[in-house]
Write a protein that holds these residues in place. Structure first.
Motif, PDB file in Angstrom:
ATOM      1  N   ASN A  22       0.852  -1.186   0.000  1.00 17.05           N
ATOM      2  CA  ASN A  22       0.000   0.000   0.000  1.00 17.05           C
ATOM      3  C   ASN A  22       0.886   1.234   0.000  1.00 17.05           C
ATOM      4  O   ASN A  22       1.832   1.330   0.781  1.00 17.05           O
ATOM      5  CB  ASN A  22      -0.919   0.000   1.222  1.00 17.05           C
ATOM      6  N   ASP A  74       1.178   5.760  -0.842  1.00 19.55           N
ATOM      7  CA  ASP A  74       0.489   7.045  -0.901  1.00 19.55           C
ATOM      8  C   ASP A  74       0.840   7.748  -2.215  1.00 19.55           C
ATOM      9  O   ASP A  74       1.598   7.222  -3.046  1.00 19.55           O
ATOM     10  CB  ASP A  74       0.842   7.907   0.310  1.00 19.55           C
ATOM     11  N   SER A 108     -10.981   5.063  -4.845  1.00 21.91           N
ATOM     12  CA  SER A 108     -10.700   5.224  -3.416  1.00 21.91           C
ATOM     13  C   SER A 108      -9.734   4.192  -2.846  1.00 21.91           C
ATOM     14  O   SER A 108      -9.377   4.265  -1.682  1.00 21.91           O
ATOM     15  CB  SER A 108     -12.019   5.145  -2.632  1.00 21.91           C
ATOM     16  N   GLY A 109      -9.339   3.226  -3.630  1.00 21.42           N
ATOM     17  CA  GLY A 109      -8.426   2.186  -3.160  1.00 21.42           C
ATOM     18  C   GLY A 109      -9.099   0.870  -2.828  1.00 21.42           C
ATOM     19  O   GLY A 109      -8.426  -0.118  -2.558  1.00 21.42           O
ATOM     20  N   ASN A 110     -10.421   0.820  -2.858  1.00 18.72           N
ATOM     21  CA  ASN A 110     -11.128  -0.422  -2.522  1.00 18.72           C
ATOM     22  C   ASN A 110     -11.011  -1.471  -3.624  1.00 18.72           C
ATOM     23  O   ASN A 110     -10.669  -2.624  -3.357  1.00 18.72           O
ATOM     24  CB  ASN A 110     -12.602  -0.141  -2.217  1.00 18.72           C
ATOM     25  N   THR A 116      -7.483  -2.843  -3.954  1.00 18.48           N
ATOM     26  CA  THR A 116      -7.121  -3.781  -2.894  1.00 18.48           C
ATOM     27  C   THR A 116      -7.487  -5.200  -3.318  1.00 18.48           C
ATOM     28  O   THR A 116      -6.693  -6.133  -3.193  1.00 18.48           O
ATOM     29  CB  THR A 116      -7.827  -3.410  -1.572  1.00 18.48           C
ATOM     30  N   TYR A 130       1.677  -2.518  -6.309  1.00 14.83           N
ATOM     31  CA  TYR A 130       1.505  -1.355  -5.453  1.00 14.83           C
ATOM     32  C   TYR A 130       0.046  -0.911  -5.538  1.00 14.83           C
ATOM     33  O   TYR A 130      -0.483  -0.727  -6.627  1.00 14.83           O
ATOM     34  CB  TYR A 130       2.418  -0.210  -5.898  1.00 14.83           C
ATOM     35  N   ASN A 131      -0.573  -0.746  -4.393  1.00 15.34           N
ATOM     36  CA  ASN A 131      -1.960  -0.320  -4.289  1.00 15.34           C
ATOM     37  C   ASN A 131      -1.990   1.111  -3.760  1.00 15.34           C
ATOM     38  O   ASN A 131      -1.524   1.373  -2.654  1.00 15.34           O
ATOM     39  CB  ASN A 131      -2.725  -1.251  -3.343  1.00 15.34           C
ATOM     40  N   GLU A 155      -3.395   3.760  -1.875  1.00 10.87           N
ATOM     41  CA  GLU A 155      -4.415   3.965  -0.844  1.00 10.87           C
ATOM     42  C   GLU A 155      -5.104   5.308  -1.076  1.00 10.87           C
ATOM     43  O   GLU A 155      -4.453   6.307  -1.314  1.00 10.87           O
ATOM     44  CB  GLU A 155      -3.781   3.950   0.551  1.00 10.87           C
ATOM     45  N   GLY A 156      -6.421   5.285  -1.035  1.00  9.94           N
ATOM     46  CA  GLY A 156      -7.185   6.504  -1.263  1.00  9.94           C
ATOM     47  C   GLY A 156      -7.410   6.798  -2.729  1.00  9.94           C
ATOM     48  O   GLY A 156      -8.132   7.730  -3.065  1.00  9.94           O
TER      49      GLY A 156
END
Length: 146
Positions: A22, A24, A93-95, A98, A114-115, A117-118
Motif C-alpha cells: 500500500n 500514498d 478510493s483504493g477499494n 485492494t 503497489y496499491n 491507498e485513497g
C-alpha cells in the motif's frame, strides 16, 4: 466471471499479502519516475470525471455493474507488466485495487503490486497532476474490447 473472482478471493488470507504494498501519492509519484507502470482500473466515466494520473494505462477491471473479466484483463495487463515486474494500481478510493492487487499477487503470481491507498481522490487531494483520459498511455475502457 464475477462469481469466479469472488470465490477465488474469498479463500485468501489477509496476512498472506506480502507482495501487495500500500502506497500514498508521493510514493506513486516516485515509482512513476522510476518507470513503474500505473494501471487505472476504473471505468471510462470515472476517468472522464476526474482525469487520470499522467502516463496511466487505462484498463477497467470491474464494469459499471460490478462485473469482471479477469482473463481479458490479465491478457491486457501482461502487455503492460509481466508477473515478474512491478505494477501500481489505482482506482477511485483504493477499494477495488485492494481486491485486484490480492488477486494478482496471490492467484496470478505477480511479484510486486503497489496499491494506491485513497486512489485518485488521495492523488488529487495531494495536489498531484491529472490529465484527460485521452492523454493516458493506453486506453481500454473494457478489457474484452481491446
Amino acid at each position: 466471471m464475477r462469481t469466479w473472482l469472488i470465490t477465488a478471493l474469498a479463500g485468501l488470507s489477509f496476512s498472506a499479502v506480502a507482495d501487495t504494498v500500500n502506497i500514498d501519492a508521493a510514493t506513486l509519484e516516485r515509482l512513476r519516475a522510476e518507470g513503474v507502470p500505473v494501471v487505472d482500473i476504473r471505468t471510462a466515466p470515472e476517468w472522464q470525471q476526474t482525469g487520470v494520473v499522467p502516463g496511466s494505462h487505462l484498463l477497467t477491471f470491474f464494469d459499471e455493474r460490478g462485473e469482471a473479466e479477469p482473463e481479458a484483463f490479465l491478457a491486457r495487463l501482461q502487455a503492460i507488466a509481466k508477473p515478474g515486474q512491478p505494477v501500481a494500481l489505482i482506482c477511485r478510493s483504493g477499494n477495488r485495487t485492494t481486491v485486484v492487487s490480492r488477486f494478482l499477487t496471490e492467484q496470478v503470481g505477480y511479484a510486486r503490486v503497489y496499491n494506491v491507498e485513497g486512489g485518485i481522490r488521495a492523488w488529487q487531494k495531494a495536489e498531484r497532476p491529472v490529465v484527460k483520459a485521452t492523454e493516458a498511455a493506453s486506453t481500454c475502457a473494457r478489457a474484452s474490447a481491446c
